[in-house]
Design an enzyme around this catalytic site. Structure first.
Site, mmCIF file in Angstrom:
data_model
loop_
_atom_site.group_PDB
_atom_site.id
_atom_site.type_symbol
_atom_site.label_atom_id
_atom_site.label_comp_id
_atom_site.label_asym_id
_atom_site.label_seq_id
_atom_site.Cartn_x
_atom_site.Cartn_y
_atom_site.Cartn_z
ATOM 1 N N LYS A 159 0.816 -1.227 0.000
ATOM 2 C CA LYS A 159 0.000 0.000 0.000
ATOM 3 C C LYS A 159 0.848 1.276 0.000
ATOM 4 O O LYS A 159 0.468 2.285 0.583
ATOM 5 C CB LYS A 159 -0.952 0.003 1.204
ATOM 6 N N ASP A 195 -7.418 -6.895 10.301
ATOM 7 C CA ASP A 195 -8.765 -6.326 10.307
ATOM 8 C C ASP A 195 -9.855 -7.395 10.272
ATOM 9 O O ASP A 195 -10.959 -7.175 10.780
ATOM 10 C CB ASP A 195 -8.955 -5.333 9.150
#
Length: 461
Positions: A159, A195
């Site tokens: 990312k 997550d």
């Protein structure tokens, strides 16, 4: 709605429709890969790695106190302060989002963690908890090799992050050292998690029957509660409860060629032009980073063959990645026959001329791609439900594709029902803010278990 298109377009798109029998095959292949991932001998060759999260206890609503959460998954991160009372009579949550400057994303790792510690300091002072050493749960959505509940080693950055001196290091230790350098507050970093684990924990607080969590957003992943006896990779203690949350990392499913029987020419072209050729095969057929481009590849072929827009596309239309995944949701959210959203999108793509029939065909392609995504997720969920084998299981769902697409939930419910063992029941529940609230709940559960153990030791003494 019933999908309609002329026979030539149907023939070109036929490979995007996966039969129920092939979906059952996907379900069974995933089961085999999970078995390999859980086995010490076969784990190295498994595509679905099934990492133990070291989270073993689920919330029971007896958690109480103040807890911090840090949710880092991209160019922004969020800090939360959650106050719980027993039996969930009242839950107070405050949070703040911080942007990470680009120079910090690519600079030394020490500067990244010093920046996070600075933001934590600002947050705890703003809410006047700087003098309390609060338990903190850390959601870190990058590839981790977890070595304990509060120890996770970074495998590689993603990312846009390239911070030096972090890969191969324990993330919790780096953050704790930065907090100590800051020196004006204290925290107790009790857990690091991804997550998906947070999503399951967050949902199980409200839905005690939650045993599975799925994220279908920019990427995709799944975690579920597994019996400890089936986890040969487990290296922790074996006390009750004899269970652990497993982070499957199922996006890599198919990297060994096992899913080649459902891959289309569009999947292969997308993969060949990706930054990680040959990797995340399952994820590339499902997640928001890719399914817009798959639809775009189909539409470009139809245009080149004169079956769309009278064969006249545009420079922007033919650009790789120009057909955004959000277009699928926007086009499909309108009732059949309503084409204003499609017209707006085609105008954005500078298509010089198009007809209502063109819009209908664009929608047809979008529906095929999104329904294939939902069907494949359904096969994965059915596999996990059959593994958990509890009579009624709540499945926590999150991610932008699931949340925003108007038909994704319905297609999943119908697909799962066809693929699970007949005596099982399930419910899909949207779990909002799993990465944040879930991290705080892991901290809260950890504190509760620690307190209970202290009481037990005191009584036995």
């Amino acid at each position: 709605m019933e999908l309609v298109a002329n026979n030539t377009i149907k023939e070109i798109c036929e490979a995007l429709v996966i039969s129920d029998s092939k979906l059952a095959q996907v379900r069974d292949l995933l089961h085999q890969e999970i078995e390999k991932g859980l086995c010490k001998e076969t784990n190295p060759e498994a595509t679905v790695k099934c990492f133990p999260s070291y989270v073993r206890h689920l919330p029971n609503r007896k958690e109480a106190g103040k807890f911090l959460a840090l949710d880092l998954g991209g160019t922004n991160f969020r800090i939360l302060l959650i106050e719980l009372t027993e039996e969930a009579i009242e839950t107070k949550i405050v949070s703040k989002i911080f942007a990470i400057p680009n120079d910090i994303m690519v600079g030394p790792g020490s500067e990244l963690f010093d920046y996070i510690a600075h933001c934590l300091s600002e947050f705890v002072h703003e809410y006047n908890v700087q003098h309390e050493k609060l338990p903190l749960g850390f959601t870190f959505s990058f590839p981790l090799r977890q070595e304990g509940l509060s120890k996770g080693v970074l495998v590689k950055w993603a990312k846009g992050f390239t911070c030096s001196g972090v890969v191969g290091e324990d993330i919790v230790r780096l953050l704790q050292e930065a907090v100590e350098r800051k020196g004006d507050f204290e925290v107790d970093i009790v857990a690091i998690l991804n997550d998906t684990t947070g999503t399951l924990m967050s949902c199980s607080y409200e839905n005690p029957q939650c045993r599975i969590a799925i994220i279908v957003g920019t990427g995709t992943n799944a975690c579920y509660v597994e019996d400890l006896d089936k986890v040969e990779m487990w290296d922790g203690d074996c006390r009750e409860p004899r269970q652990v949350l497993i982070n499957t990392e199922w996006g890599a499913f198919g990297e060994d060629g096992s899913l080649d029987f459902i891959l289309t020419e569009y999947d292969r072209e997308l993969d060949q032009n990706s930054l990680d050729v040959g990797h995340h095969i399952f994820g590339k057929m499902i997640s928001g980073m890719y399914i817009g481009e798959i639809a775009g590849l189909v539409l470009r072929r139809l245009c080149r063959e004169g079956l769309l827009f009278n064969g006249k596309g545009s420079e922007k239309f033919y650009e790789r990645g120009s057909f955004d995944t959000k277009y699928l949701s926007e086009i499909e959210e309108e009732e059949s026959g309503v084409i204003s959203n499609c017209q707006k999108i085609l105008d954005e793509l500078c298509i010089p001329e198009y007809t209502e029939e063109d819009c209908s065909n664009v929608r047809y392609v979008c529906e095929l791609v999104s329904r294939r995504s939902a069907a494949l997720v359904s096969a994965g969920v059915a596999c996990l439900l059959n593994r958990v084998k509890e009579k009624h299981v709540v499945v926590a769902m999150d991610g932008s594709v699931y949340r925003l697409h108007p038909a994704f939930h319905t297609v999943m419910v119908e697909g799962i029902a066809k693929l699970i063992d007949p005596d099982l029941e399930f419910e899909l529940v949207f779990s909002k803010d799993g990465g944040g609230k879930g991290a705080a709940l892991v901290a809260a559960v950890t504190a509760r278990i620690s307190d209970e153990n202290d009481i037990d030791e005191h009584v036995s003494a």
